[in-house]
Write a protein that holds these residues in place. Structure first.
Motif, PDB file in Angstrom:
ATOM      1  N   ALA A  89      46.154 -44.586  -6.832  1.00 19.72           N
ATOM      2  CA  ALA A  89      45.912 -43.143  -6.915  1.00 19.72           C
ATOM      3  C   ALA A  89      46.420 -42.434  -5.661  1.00 19.72           C
ATOM      4  CB  ALA A  89      44.429 -42.872  -7.134  1.00 19.72           C
ATOM      5  N   VAL A  90      46.120 -42.984  -4.496  1.00 15.88           N
ATOM      6  CA  VAL A  90      46.587 -42.367  -3.243  1.00 15.88           C
ATOM      7  C   VAL A  90      48.102 -42.488  -3.151  1.00 15.88           C
ATOM      8  CG1 VAL A  90      46.490 -42.438  -0.726  1.00 15.88           C
ATOM      9  CG2 VAL A  90      44.400 -42.776  -2.068  1.00 15.88           C
ATOM     10  N   TYR A  91      48.634 -43.666  -3.373  1.00 13.83           N
ATOM     11  CA  TYR A  91      50.078 -43.907  -3.341  1.00 13.83           C
ATOM     12  C   TYR A  91      50.786 -42.917  -4.264  1.00 13.83           C
ATOM     13  CZ  TYR A  91      54.392 -46.419  -4.672  1.00 13.83           C
ATOM     14  OH  TYR A  91      55.679 -46.771  -4.975  1.00 13.83           O
ATOM     15  N   GLY A  92      50.295 -42.799  -5.480  1.00 12.15           N
ATOM     16  CA  GLY A  92      50.910 -41.922  -6.478  1.00 12.15           C
ATOM     17  C   GLY A  92      50.878 -40.453  -6.094  1.00 12.15           C
ATOM     18  N   SER A  93      49.896 -40.051  -5.307  1.00 13.89           N
ATOM     19  CA  SER A  93      49.784 -38.645  -4.915  1.00 13.89           C
ATOM     20  C   SER A  93      50.910 -38.228  -3.962  1.00 13.89           C
ATOM     21  CB  SER A  93      48.414 -38.375  -4.280  1.00 13.89           C
ATOM     22  OG  SER A  93      48.327 -38.938  -2.982  1.00 13.89           O
ATOM     23  N   TYR A  94      51.602 -39.185  -3.368  1.00 15.36           N
ATOM     24  CA  TYR A  94      52.709 -38.892  -2.459  1.00 15.36           C
ATOM     25  C   TYR A  94      54.064 -38.870  -3.174  1.00 15.36           C
ATOM     26  CZ  TYR A  94      49.829 -39.247   1.713  1.00 15.36           C
ATOM     27  OH  TYR A  94      48.873 -39.021   2.682  1.00 15.36           O
ATOM     28  N   LEU A  95      54.086 -39.297  -4.420  1.00 14.53           N
ATOM     29  CA  LEU A  95      55.348 -39.464  -5.133  1.00 14.53           C
ATOM     30  C   LEU A  95      55.527 -38.440  -6.239  1.00 14.53           C
ATOM     31  CD1 LEU A  95      55.230 -43.326  -5.565  1.00 14.53           C
ATOM     32  CD2 LEU A  95      56.451 -42.059  -3.805  1.00 14.53           C
ATOM     33  N   ASN A  96      56.785 -38.101  -6.474  1.00 14.13           N
ATOM     34  CA  ASN A  96      57.164 -37.318  -7.632  1.00 14.13           C
ATOM     35  C   ASN A  96      57.439 -38.346  -8.726  1.00 14.13           C
ATOM     36  OD1 ASN A  96      58.647 -35.990  -9.611  1.00 14.13           O
ATOM     37  ND2 ASN A  96      59.833 -34.784  -8.154  1.00 14.13           N
ATOM     38  N   GLU A  97      56.659 -38.337  -9.798  1.00 12.02           N
ATOM     39  CA  GLU A  97      56.798 -39.377 -10.825  1.00 12.02           C
ATOM     40  C   GLU A  97      58.205 -39.457 -11.403  1.00 12.02           C
ATOM     41  OE1 GLU A  97      53.838 -40.159 -13.770  1.00 12.02           O
ATOM     42  OE2 GLU A  97      52.250 -39.406 -12.463  1.00 12.02           O
ATOM     43  N   GLU A  98      58.930 -38.349 -11.384  1.00  9.61           N
ATOM     44  CA  GLU A  98      60.297 -38.340 -11.891  1.00  9.61           C
ATOM     45  C   GLU A  98      61.196 -39.261 -11.068  1.00  9.61           C
ATOM     46  OE1 GLU A  98      63.935 -35.125 -12.502  1.00  9.61           O
ATOM     47  OE2 GLU A  98      61.914 -34.405 -12.138  1.00  9.61           O
ATOM     48  N   PHE A  99      60.858 -39.448  -9.779  1.00  8.56           N
ATOM     49  CA  PHE A  99      61.650 -40.278  -8.885  1.00  8.56           C
ATOM     50  C   PHE A  99      60.889 -41.521  -8.423  1.00  8.56           C
ATOM     51  CE2 PHE A  99      63.132 -35.877  -8.194  1.00  8.56           C
ATOM     52  CZ  PHE A  99      64.428 -36.025  -8.654  1.00  8.56           C
ATOM     53  N   ALA A 100      59.873 -41.929  -9.175  1.00  2.39           N
ATOM     54  CA  ALA A 100      59.057 -43.077  -8.771  1.00  2.39           C
ATOM     55  C   ALA A 100      59.927 -44.330  -8.619  1.00  2.39           C
ATOM     56  CB  ALA A 100      57.947 -43.331  -9.782  1.00  2.39           C
ATOM     57  N   PRO A 101      59.743 -45.052  -7.498  1.00  2.00           N
ATOM     58  CA  PRO A 101      60.566 -46.242  -7.257  1.00  2.00           C
ATOM     59  C   PRO A 101      60.092 -47.450  -8.067  1.00  2.00           C
ATOM     60  CG  PRO A 101      58.974 -45.974  -5.495  1.00  2.00           C
ATOM     61  CD  PRO A 101      58.828 -44.769  -6.382  1.00  2.00           C
ATOM     62  N   ALA A 102      60.933 -48.465  -8.112  1.00  3.66           N
ATOM     63  CA  ALA A 102      60.501 -49.765  -8.619  1.00  3.66           C
ATOM     64  C   ALA A 102      59.461 -50.282  -7.620  1.00  3.66           C
ATOM     65  CB  ALA A 102      61.688 -50.720  -8.692  1.00  3.66           C
ATOM     66  N   ARG A 103      58.552 -51.154  -8.084  1.00  2.52           N
ATOM     67  CA  ARG A 103      57.476 -51.571  -7.184  1.00  2.52           C
ATOM     68  C   ARG A 103      56.832 -52.852  -7.676  1.00  2.52           C
ATOM     69  NH1 ARG A 103      52.054 -48.174  -7.220  1.00  2.52           N
ATOM     70  NH2 ARG A 103      51.461 -49.739  -8.740  1.00  2.52           N
ATOM     71  N   GLU A 104      56.301 -53.600  -6.709  1.00  3.61           N
ATOM     72  CA  GLU A 104      55.379 -54.680  -7.039  1.00  3.61           C
ATOM     73  C   GLU A 104      54.176 -54.554  -6.129  1.00  3.61           C
ATOM     74  OE1 GLU A 104      58.666 -56.241  -6.063  1.00  3.61           O
ATOM     75  OE2 GLU A 104      58.082 -55.868  -4.028  1.00  3.61           O
ATOM     76  N   THR A 105      53.057 -55.045  -6.624  1.00  2.00           N
ATOM     77  CA  THR A 105      51.815 -55.064  -5.848  1.00  2.00           C
ATOM     78  C   THR A 105      51.304 -56.489  -5.877  1.00  2.00           C
ATOM     79  OG1 THR A 105      51.320 -52.793  -6.499  1.00  2.00           O
ATOM     80  CG2 THR A 105      49.491 -54.096  -5.627  1.00  2.00           C
ATOM     81  N   VAL A 106      51.034 -57.024  -4.693  1.00  2.00           N
ATOM     82  CA  VAL A 106      50.656 -58.427  -4.574  1.00  2.00           C
ATOM     83  C   VAL A 106      49.370 -58.541  -3.770  1.00  2.00           C
ATOM     84  CG1 VAL A 106      51.418 -60.682  -3.740  1.00  2.00           C
ATOM     85  CG2 VAL A 106      53.104 -59.043  -4.570  1.00  2.00           C
TER      86      VAL A 106
END
Length: 126
Positions: A89-106
């Protein structure tokens, strides 16, 4: 040719690494943890930690002439996968979803200074 990126608006590296390296038009950031630029560890909620990480990352990106819209890849390391939704939620608040990067969470066993989240990014600057 590579250029070392440094800003005093993010924590000074605590080891033999740079905040980021610009190689051509590709920016590789080191992982950011919840340290303030003054070197104080943010201890509190996972949201507070993640916000500090993202503020640090924003400062490093800006020092290289980039924004979150330029990020093409993000890696998130967390100490507890149960915190995924809050971090996201916090991470997403900094991003424009139209330009969301590829990502992994480990989920990892341990992070530097026993923090709960670390994020690194790769950006392409035009």
């Amino acid at each position: 040719m590579k250029k070392i990126i440094f800003t005093d608006k993010a924590p000074v590296p605590i080891g033999p690494y740079s905040q980021a390296v610009l190689a051509g038009n590709t920016l590789y950031t080191s992982g950011q943890i919840p340290l303030t630029p003054a070197g104080d560890l943010v201890i509190g909620s996972i949201e507070d930690e993640t916000k500090q990480v993202m503020e640090n990352m924003k400062a490093v990106l800006e020092a290289a002439g980039a924004t979150f819209d330029d990020v093409v890849k993000a890696t998130i390391f967390i100490s507890d996968m149960n915190d995924f939704a809050k971090i996201n939620a916090v991470y997403g608040s900094y991003l424009n979803e139209e330009f969301a990067p590829a990502r992994e969470t480990v989920q990892v066993a341990r992070l530097p200074k026993d923090v709960n989240v670390e994020i690194s990014m790769i950006a392409v600057i035009n």
